[in-house]
Design a protein around this motif. Sequence first.
Motif, PDB file in Angstrom:
ATOM      1  N   THR A 151     -17.443 -81.002  47.703  1.00 50.69           N
ATOM      2  CA  THR A 151     -16.224 -81.713  48.089  1.00 50.69           C
ATOM      3  C   THR A 151     -15.045 -80.771  48.153  1.00 50.69           C
ATOM      4  O   THR A 151     -14.202 -80.852  49.055  1.00 50.69           O
ATOM      5  N   THR A 152     -14.975 -79.846  47.211  1.00 47.67           N
ATOM      6  CA  THR A 152     -13.908 -78.850  47.226  1.00 47.67           C
ATOM      7  C   THR A 152     -13.993 -77.982  48.472  1.00 47.67           C
ATOM      8  O   THR A 152     -12.961 -77.629  49.070  1.00 47.67           O
ATOM      9  N   THR A 197      -9.743 -82.009  43.866  1.00 50.12           N
ATOM     10  CA  THR A 197      -8.408 -81.541  44.233  1.00 50.12           C
ATOM     11  C   THR A 197      -7.845 -80.559  43.211  1.00 50.12           C
ATOM     12  O   THR A 197      -6.948 -79.787  43.525  1.00 50.12           O
ATOM     13  N   MET A 252     -12.495 -79.896  51.332  1.00 49.58           N
ATOM     14  CA  MET A 252     -11.038 -79.920  51.184  1.00 49.58           C
ATOM     15  C   MET A 252     -10.426 -78.569  51.522  1.00 49.58           C
ATOM     16  O   MET A 252      -9.385 -78.495  52.190  1.00 49.58           O
TER      17      MET A 252
END
Length: 291
Positions: A254-255, A21, A258
């Motif tokens: 993962t980024t 995040t 997102m």
Amino acid sequence: MPASRVLPRLAPFLFVLLWSTGFIFTKLGMPFAPPLTFLVIRFVLVVALLTPFILLAGVSWPRDWRVVAHVAVAGVLLHATYLGGVFSAIDHHVPAGLVALVAGLQPLVVNLIGAGLLKERPPARHWLGLALGLAGVLLVLSSKWGSGQFSLLGFALTVMAMLGMSVGTLYQKHFGGGLDFRITTLIQYLAATLVLLPLSLLETRPVVWTMQFGLAMAWLVLVLSLAAIFLLFWLIRQGEASKVSSLFYLVPPTTAVMASLILDEPLTALMLLGIGLAAAGVALVVMPSSC
């Protein structure tokens, strides 16, 4: 399953989620402040929040100043060098994908250095896992690489950031143990602030105080600079530095997910394949030897 067994299993994935995040909220906040000033404000807020908490908890300050010095060096490497390098490289127009790619080499560098200095001898499946992780990162980031021109200085800052995180992870593992994690965090952010503050005074672009900047700063301070860093320290103390650093292979994929959900950035089949490879690589590195 007892909580004592659940936490070690979930903690690595929680760390990856929280750390990822940071790129999202950094992107949201960067237009409103120059990079080093952005970081100094973030670090000062962390110190301001953490200091009274430590005083109220009655945590004792270390008496050995050599220990304090070691912790401060790790803080300069993990916070000032890594984050300062990443933010400054982006400010020098290095494509974000290229910055992430170079930073993604950090686990491999940690393994190479750790094998020589810390006498950690990863088995063959660890090297296979690192290779799969690197391949996954390359696939995920391939569609993000731009063709814009950037300076040699910008690329050097990117490499500096990766090396700072690599050496800092090993240094923290070797010299930073034994202190209360709250004291460790405070010392490290104070040291990083002292290093970056004089450099931030050279920046001329003003800070624009907006709601978006405030929300981004709040998330980066509370979730990244406190919660995620505490979790990182805990993970480092639980296992080999090479295993902990391998988690960073999962951060770019993962980024990407997102960014697709929050920032409406495209998520292609090639990127999904890269996510699978990175996940397989991390699994090979972090799974118990008995598996």
